[in-house]
Design an enzyme around this catalytic site. Structure first.
Site, mmCIF file in Angstrom:
data_model
loop_
_atom_site.group_PDB
_atom_site.id
_atom_site.type_symbol
_atom_site.label_atom_id
_atom_site.label_comp_id
_atom_site.label_asym_id
_atom_site.label_seq_id
_atom_site.Cartn_x
_atom_site.Cartn_y
_atom_site.Cartn_z
ATOM 1 N N LYS A 133 59.374 104.847 10.248
ATOM 2 C CA LYS A 133 60.234 105.004 9.574
ATOM 3 C C LYS A 133 59.883 104.175 8.127
ATOM 4 O O LYS A 133 60.312 103.115 8.288
ATOM 5 C CB LYS A 133 61.715 104.906 9.923
ATOM 6 C CG LYS A 133 62.765 105.245 8.567
ATOM 7 C CD LYS A 133 64.097 105.068 9.097
ATOM 8 C CE LYS A 133 65.069 104.820 7.641
ATOM 9 N NZ LYS A 133 66.605 104.888 8.044
ATOM 10 N N GLY A 154 74.039 107.899 4.218
ATOM 11 C CA GLY A 154 75.200 108.038 3.484
ATOM 12 C C GLY A 154 76.415 108.927 4.544
ATOM 13 O O GLY A 154 77.293 109.265 3.948
#
Lengths: 66, 263
Positions: free
Chosen positions: B104, B192
């Site tokens: 990632k 988020g």
């Protein structure tokens, strides 16, 4: 014999190879990676990689993270 | 069609690997290794992220052992990196440590926003792809940058819903829809997510998976939230596949208008 390990000077007398150092510090060679004097040393080379006075070693492992 | 028929037969394919869950879990923020273990189990995740840091002799237990025991695949991240050079080096360390070429890719611009630095991100992605990595870039919700990352050879794109750790949900669903519409690799909504409805919305918008950490690890009851997220991702995915009705400005009766009795 003194090396810099993760930013701290440590005496590693009696430790001959990178594999021994990692085993001594983490209890395993799984899940770790190592940088010696700014070069990533591949896992396959650990057993034969000599520890010498004055090396700067970063010993890295996986931790919790997003 | 039964419920299980609807859910099964829709695996998440990424980087040539079939994953049984569309929820990717970040392990950061959990108060203990025991909580990590609980949320891995409750979420049913098949892929979770870890960070790479200096060995701390005072840390009890290894996150890798916990993840291995649950049979979950590991996705190391480059969290904390500010430049392409740092991120590439961190990815190389992760590959040595965890024996995976999945990464990632996170290259943030500053501590205040934690927003990806698009220039460094793309440069790092290009170098990592050339070095044989399977790159999962954490990116801005920018359709153009997402396109460039795919052209660079990334195996997925992972746009943010809102900044890391904010729990503000998906601030620009229109951009996420645009990214999904032209994506040739899986789109993973990353960062988020605050609660289950945010995860469901991500999937309804057409994302292939959701990556979240804080919403679960810092919930009052992490395992419960992990289970909620698993259900939300599944529900959102089903709703996306089912095809939602168009929104209308005025009412439309669902009961027949013919055949009303005279009362």
């Amino acid at each position: 014999m003194t090396i810099s390990l993760n930013g701290t000077d440590v005496d590693v007398s009696g430790v001959r190879t990178l594999a021994e150092l990692i085993e001594q510090r983490t209890g395993t060679t799984r899940g770790s990676a190592v940088v010696v004097d700014d070069v990533v040393v591949p896992r396959a080379e650990w057993a034969a990689f000599p520890i010498t006075d004055g090396q700067r070693i970063e010993l890295i492992t996986a931790v919790q993270g997003g | 069609m039964t419920y299980s028929q609807a859910v099964d037969g829709d695996p998440f394919m990424v980087a040539g690997v079939e994953l049984p869950s569309r929820l990717i879990l970040g392990t950061g923020g959990a108060p203990s290794m025991a909580v990590v273990d609980e949320v891995l189990a409750a979420s049913g995740t098949a892929l979770c992220t870890v960070a790479m840091r200096r060995v701390d002799p005072s840390t009890a237990g290894s996150i890798v052992d916990v993840i291995d025991r649950r049979g979950v695949r590991v996705l190391p991240n480059t969290a904390g990196c500010r430049t392409a050079a740092e991120a590439v080096r961190t990815a190389q360390l992760a590959r040595e440590a965890l024996e995976t070429d999945w990464v990632k890719l996170e290259v943030v611009a500053d501590e205040r926003t934690l927003l990806p630095d698009p220039i460094e991100l793309l440069a790092a992605a290009e170098r990592l792809v050339a070095d044989g990595f399977r790159v999962f870039p954490y990116t801005n919700d920018d359709p153009v940058l997402a396109r460039r990352l795919q052209q660079a050879g990334c195996v997925a794109v992972m746009p943010l819903g809102s900044p890391i750790g904010t729990g503000l949900g998906i601030r620009n669903p229109h951009n996420i829809e645009l990214i999904v519409a032209e994506a040739v690799v899986p789109v993973v909504l990353d960062a988020g997510i605050g609660t289950a409805s945010d995860a469901a919305l991500a999937m309804e918008l057409g994302c292939d998976a959701v990556l979240l950490a804080t919403a679960v690890t810092r919930a009052q009851r992490p395992a419960l939230m992990a289970a909620a997220m698993a259900d939300a991702v599944r529900a959102g995915r089903l709703a996306r596949r089912a095809g939602r009705i168009p929104k209308r400005h005025h009412a439309q009766a669902s009961s027949p208008t013919e055949g009303m009795p005279v009362l």
